[in-house]
Design an enzyme around this catalytic site. Structure first.
Site, mmCIF file in Angstrom:
data_model
loop_
_atom_site.group_PDB
_atom_site.id
_atom_site.type_symbol
_atom_site.label_atom_id
_atom_site.label_comp_id
_atom_site.label_asym_id
_atom_site.label_seq_id
_atom_site.Cartn_x
_atom_site.Cartn_y
_atom_site.Cartn_z
ATOM 1 N N TYR A 68 -23.350 59.328 96.116
ATOM 2 C CA TYR A 68 -23.380 57.858 96.234
ATOM 3 C C TYR A 68 -22.596 57.137 95.124
ATOM 4 C CZ TYR A 68 -27.939 57.784 93.526
ATOM 5 O OH TYR A 68 -28.945 57.922 92.635
ATOM 6 N N GLU A 69 -22.348 55.874 95.384
ATOM 7 C CA GLU A 69 -21.500 55.026 94.533
ATOM 8 C C GLU A 69 -20.144 55.698 94.273
ATOM 9 O OE1 GLU A 69 -23.387 52.717 91.515
ATOM 10 O OE2 GLU A 69 -25.320 52.848 92.522
#
Lengths: 260, 379
Positions: free
Chosen positions: B362-363
């Site tokens: 994620y990110e």
């Protein structure tokens, strides 16, 4: 209301190791902390700050490194911090320490003085009561709870071996408290960020009112014959559960550690 | 060059470590097992200022810097990966863009609530068909009198159902591609806004990861963040900062697994001696410690640069890439050193390994970080 909390910087006794050859404490690398009962005292004072707009001063005697515990107290929310430090204070036993603290307190305004019950390094429980005697103040030790009544009157709950006593006392007075009665708050982040930009007042001998003969090694009747360490316990874990569940948990822990 | 941490950082680390040990760690297994958002921990964190570390005092924050914030996420994640990402998403992905790109009015309206922790923040960029290719946004915000009408959905949103304020990206002009994306501040009570499906995840199971659904939501013009068409740039800059948080989360997970393993190998005996007496164990631990320390240097460096106002985009990408891969490697080795016990939920190690995996995803996946880093080299 003006409150002064006396605190002591002590080695974190859960982290102390013993030199196996000499049998003495290895102080190097052992973190210093606010004595736990004294931290309870800070908590009581900060609660009174919130409920009664009290002004809280923290006072400690020690070497310059004791600055760290004052910064921690500032980060918890106290308003003013004073460090008593002078070569003349060095080597003090509890009486000489009490004389130095009383000497400083004579030059401060207060309605309430709070100390911890006892320090985890010395375990004497003498300094609080001695300070009260030197200042000719009423004292209530082993305080469990404190309520502010009207006009500087306090309602105090004191722990005893059999139960508790309820007392009333007028300000000014001195109380000694237990960490278990006043679970200390954490430092808050803003307090931490600002702690080192606040002033810690340094007070030497010239700032206090006391006879020099009663200070430091000279003023200390206690002579240490031998020092040795008691057995060290781990930090311990606290579980709250039903007895039946607890049995299973204890069995599992004992198995995990290969004790059974 | 001074590698010492400051007195303020020392004091902060003392506090956050004690907080994580006493308040966060005891709940970590339960939060994971029950997929339960630790709201009581959020309340405790709010009380001492952990929800607004890098927010200026004038907006109700603690006035700390990004290094303190990274240390907080690190120490919280060392005890519980879920708690780490709650703080990271809240701070980096919601409060930070309002602070950086918001108008004075928006800052005064939203930051005090977020910084005090009374309101939790979230961020919505990802869609079913717009993951790494964030430009393929299908959520639209059509101008109308006094504001915009928002339609579409976002997925994999951290803090979703517990948040009160969301930063949402939406297409305001499809013809302009990424320049047609705008950012909006959306409030929980907005009519037509609802929370959709909650994901069942491998790790960070206590963090609420849900779909956000927008059906003809009216968003007042005052809630446009930045200018029209700035959305993609705001999202990318926000993720630069977010990566420091996730890198710190990965670092904390790696350190947590390493610390647990050091403890375990000293206790566990095989062939008449503790595991720590075997050279294989010693060499594995040495590699793990070296990598964790290297990750820490990258994370602190990126956080420090951000606070100093030095460009840090590639540094944050390197910190996240390396820390996430170290977290995966160290937690996997930690499970191996724990043997059969490490595979069970009796020990926290398998949870840490499951939690670590998401930090590579994620990110910005590790592949995206490599794109960011190489783009800096080849520009």
């Amino acid at each position: 209301m003006k409150i002064i909390v006396c605190i002591k910087q002590v080695p974190d006794t859960t982290e102390i190791k013993i030199n196996p050859v000499t049998g003495t404490l290895i102080r190097e690398g052992v973190p210093s902390i606010i004595n736990p009962d004294d931290k309870g005292g800070l908590e009581l004072a900060l609660r009174l700050k919130e409920s009664h707009n009290a002004h809280v001063t923290v006072l400690t005697m020690g070497p310059t490194q004791a600055d760290a515990v004052l910064r921690e107290a500032l980060a918890m929310g106290v308003d003013r911090a004073i460090l008593l430090t002078d070569k003349k204070f060095a080597g003090a036993d509890t009486l000489a320490t009490s004389n130095a603290l009383a000497g400083a307190l004579r030059n401060l305004d207060y309605d309430l003085i709070i100390t911890g019950r006892q320090a985890i390094d010395g375990d004497t429980a003498q300094v609080g009561p001695q300070v009260a005697e030197l200042l000719d103040l009423p004292q209530v030790s082993y305080l469990e709870n404190l309520e502010v009544k009207e006009n500087n009157l306090f309602l105090l709950k004191k722990q005893t071996e059999e139960g508790y006593q309820l007392l009333e006392a007028d300000a000014p007075l001195l109380v000694t408290v237990l960490a278990s009665s006043f679970k200390p708050r954490y430092m808050n982040v803003k307090g931490i960020v600002e702690a080192y930009s606040k002033e810690v007042e340094i007070w030497g001998f010239d700032k206090i009112t006391v006879d020099e003969e009663n200070l430091g090694l000279k003023g200390s009747p206690t002579k240490v014959d031998k020092a040795f360490a008691k057995g060290i316990k781990g930090a311990g874990e606290i579980y709250e559960m039903d007895p039946e569940e607890a049995v299973g948990m204890i069995m599992r822990k004992l198995k995990e550690k290969y004790i059974i | 060059m001074d590698f010492n941490i400051s007195k303020t950082q020392t004091l902060f680390r003392q506090m956050i470590r004690e907080f994580a040990e006493k308040e966060v760690k005891p709940l970590a297994a339960e939060v994971d097992e029950q997929e339960r958002f630790p709201i009581e921990t959020v309340e405790k964190m709010a009380k001492i200022g952990l929800m607004g570390i890098p927010i200026p005092v004038k907006y109700g924050g603690a006035g700390g810097d990004n290094l303190l914030y990274a240390m907080a996420v690190e120490e919280l994640s060392r005890a519980c990966g879920t708690t780490g990402v709650i703080v990271s998403a809240h701070t980096s992905l919601c409060a930070a863009p309002i602070l950086e790109f918001g108008s004075e009015e928006q800052k005064q309206k939203y930051l005090p609530g977020l910084a005090s922790g009374q309101v939790i923040g979230a961020f919505g960029l990802t869609e079913p068909n717009a993951g790494t290719d964030a430009s393929a946004q299908q959520t639209t915000a059509i101008p109308t009198e006094g504001g915009y009408i928002l339609n579409g959905s976002k997925i994999f949103i951290t803090n979703a159902e517990y948040a009160g304020v969301y930063i949402i990206m939406a297409m305001t002009d499809k013809s302009k591609g990424t320049k047609g994306i705008s950012a909006f501040i959306v409030e929980k009570e907005t009519k037509g806004f609802s929370i959709g499906k909650k994901e069942k995840k491998m790790g960070i199971r206590g963090s609420a990861t849900c779909e956000l659904i927008f059906e003809n939501c009216f968003i007042p013009a005052q809630q446009l963040l930045g200018k029209i068409g700035d959305g993609f740039s705001i999202a990318m800059k926000t993720l630069d900062g977010g990566r420091i948080g996730i890198a710190a989360q990965a670092l904390g997970l790696a350190q947590g697994a390493l610390s647990e393993t050091v403890k375990y190998v000293k206790e566990r005996k095989q062939f008449g001696k503790p595991l720590s007496a075997f050279q294989n164990t010693q060499f594995q631990l040495a590699d793990m410690e070296t990598k964790v320390q290297a990750a820490r240097m990258l994370v602190y460096n990126a956080a420090w640069k951000k606070s100093q106002g030095i460009p840090y985009s590639a540094d944050a990408a390197m910190a996240k890439l390396y820390s996430a891969e170290v977290a995966m490697e160290v937690t996997t080795k930690a499970v191996q050193l724990h043997g059969g016990y490490g595979y069970t939920r009796e020990y926290p190690i398998e949870r840490m390994m499951r939690d670590a995996k998401i930090t590579e995803i994620y990110e910005g996946t590790s592949e995206v970080q490599r794109m960011v880093i190489s783009a800096m080299l080849l520009k």
